[in-house]
Design a protein around this motif. Sequence first.
Motif, short mmCIF file in Angstrom:
data_model
loop_
_atom_site.label_atom_id
_atom_site.label_comp_id
_atom_site.label_asym_id
_atom_site.label_seq_id
_atom_site.Cartn_x
_atom_site.Cartn_y
_atom_site.Cartn_z
N VAL A 174 1.59 -7.90 -4.93
CA VAL A 174 2.78 -7.07 -4.78
C VAL A 174 2.83 -6.08 -5.94
O VAL A 174 2.12 -6.23 -6.93
N GLY A 175 3.69 -5.09 -5.80
CA GLY A 175 3.85 -4.12 -6.87
C GLY A 175 2.82 -3.03 -6.83
O GLY A 175 2.09 -2.85 -5.86
N TYR A 221 -12.85 7.30 -11.27
CA TYR A 221 -12.27 6.32 -10.37
C TYR A 221 -11.14 5.60 -11.11
O TYR A 221 -10.85 5.87 -12.27
N TRP A 222 -10.52 4.64 -10.42
CA TRP A 222 -9.51 3.78 -11.02
C TRP A 222 -9.77 2.34 -10.59
O TRP A 222 -10.05 2.08 -9.43
N THR A 223 -9.72 1.43 -11.57
CA THR A 223 -9.73 0.01 -11.23
C THR A 223 -8.29 -0.47 -11.18
O THR A 223 -7.43 0.05 -11.90
N SER A 224 -8.03 -1.45 -10.33
CA SER A 224 -6.65 -1.93 -10.19
C SER A 224 -6.63 -3.39 -9.77
O SER A 224 -7.29 -3.77 -8.80
N CYS A 225 -5.90 -4.20 -10.52
CA CYS A 225 -5.63 -5.59 -10.13
C CYS A 225 -4.20 -5.64 -9.61
O CYS A 225 -3.32 -4.92 -10.10
N GLU A 253 11.34 -5.98 -1.04
CA GLU A 253 12.76 -5.66 -1.03
C GLU A 253 12.96 -4.15 -0.94
O GLU A 253 12.37 -3.38 -1.69
N GLY A 254 13.78 -3.74 0.03
CA GLY A 254 14.07 -2.33 0.21
C GLY A 254 13.06 -1.57 1.03
O GLY A 254 13.26 -0.38 1.32
N ALA A 303 0.81 -1.21 0.00
CA ALA A 303 0.00 0.00 0.00
C ALA A 303 0.85 1.26 0.00
O ALA A 303 0.45 2.29 -0.52
N LEU A 304 2.04 1.22 0.61
CA LEU A 304 2.91 2.40 0.59
C LEU A 304 3.34 2.72 -0.83
O LEU A 304 3.36 3.88 -1.25
N ALA A 305 3.67 1.70 -1.59
CA ALA A 305 4.05 1.93 -2.97
C ALA A 305 2.87 2.48 -3.76
O ALA A 305 3.02 3.36 -4.61
N LEU A 306 1.69 1.98 -3.48
CA LEU A 306 0.48 2.46 -4.13
C LEU A 306 0.26 3.93 -3.84
O LEU A 306 -0.05 4.72 -4.73
N ALA A 307 0.47 4.33 -2.60
CA ALA A 307 0.23 5.71 -2.20
C ALA A 307 1.20 6.66 -2.87
O ALA A 307 0.92 7.86 -3.01
N ALA A 308 2.36 6.19 -3.29
CA ALA A 308 3.38 7.05 -3.86
C ALA A 308 3.21 7.24 -5.37
O ALA A 308 3.94 8.01 -5.99
#
Length: 401
Positions: free
Chosen positions: A119-120, A110-114, A220-221, A8-13
């Motif tokens: 991950v990712g 809105y946005w759809t997301s799979c 990772e990281g 979720a952190l990556a998503l928020a960025a």
Amino acid sequence: MSRRSATALALAALVLPLTAACVPNDTSGDGASGAASTGPLTVRSTADACEVSASSVAAGPVTFSVTNDGDDVTEFYLLGEDGLRVVAEVENIGPGLSRDLVAQVRPGTYWTSCKPGMVGDGIRAEFTVTDSGSAVTPTGDAAEQLATAESQYVAYVKDQVGALVAATQEFADAYAAGDDAKARDLYAATRVHWERVEPVAESFGDLDPLLDLREADLEEGQTWTGWHLVEKDLWQPTPDANGGVTYTPLTPEQRKAAADDIVANTAKLQEQVTDPQFTFEAFQIANGAKELLDEVATGKVTGEEEIWSHTDLWDFQANVDGARVAFEVLGDVVTAKDADLADELTQRFTDLQTLLTAQGSVETGFTSYTDLTEAQVKELAAAVDALSEPLSQLTATVTGA
């Protein structure tokens, strides 16, 4: 914590728009792309695609039927216009399986997301909700019932988060001061308040992974923060349980930093839920009830959530508490629309609670999860499964989807 929160952190960025990996949405039977849908939408998730059968839908209840045609577990999200706010989600869809997600949507972008493999950054596409020309939500008595339910649930969330803030400060003070015995005593009971309202925290994006990320879900990281970092330090593993490596305790400075992070992020959660604009709609409450039970099935029953402290039954009880409250605030609506479903849910919650009560309570303490017999774990799992099926009907019943 759900496995999807690890990313979720990556998503928020992310900076929108992110459509490079998206498959164009196809709608009507003739394959025309971009047309508005008038019925349930299908979503096909694979390793490199997120095929949604329409890129537009009329405002009101919408059902996404998500099928995982990939080789890894996947998730599906409906995100707000900013790409950060989680409007609705369905998690832990195994290969070859399908899950439905029901959302009550208003006009807007809105946005759809799979997220294959959970991950990712996810495979995204823009999704438009058009004005249907009619009321998006129920009117009359049903509207009043839903408004009352939403008000009651928001009050419940604020109460739980307020209790979490106070208990977290006491826990953090003990841990930072090196009083491990007191910190261990406070750990599970404090987290109960978090686990009862976790779907709300997840809707704010990065707060869930900052506070509740498990070590097994680290990418990772990624920097590890939150409750489970401290849990590991309080119940330090042997080398065999730590990948063959001797555990290195946190320094006093690291302890203070970890404690301060938990306190600060919990305060951010309180700021969010006490904002005058904060609300949690009826369909989100219903979806949240199912999410909490899914949390039990994928983390608590398996003993993976509290892998160091083995305090999983506290979390188990808290998730069930939160799901039951969500159902109960919607109870009048459910009873009016499907009295048999309301009766079945009441009975299933009672059956599951009976098994939990046999192992203790939040007030008096629970059996360590490692002390449960295989038969007891199977019995709990069966009761969760028995509740899960009727609970999956809650959102559609409430929204009329």
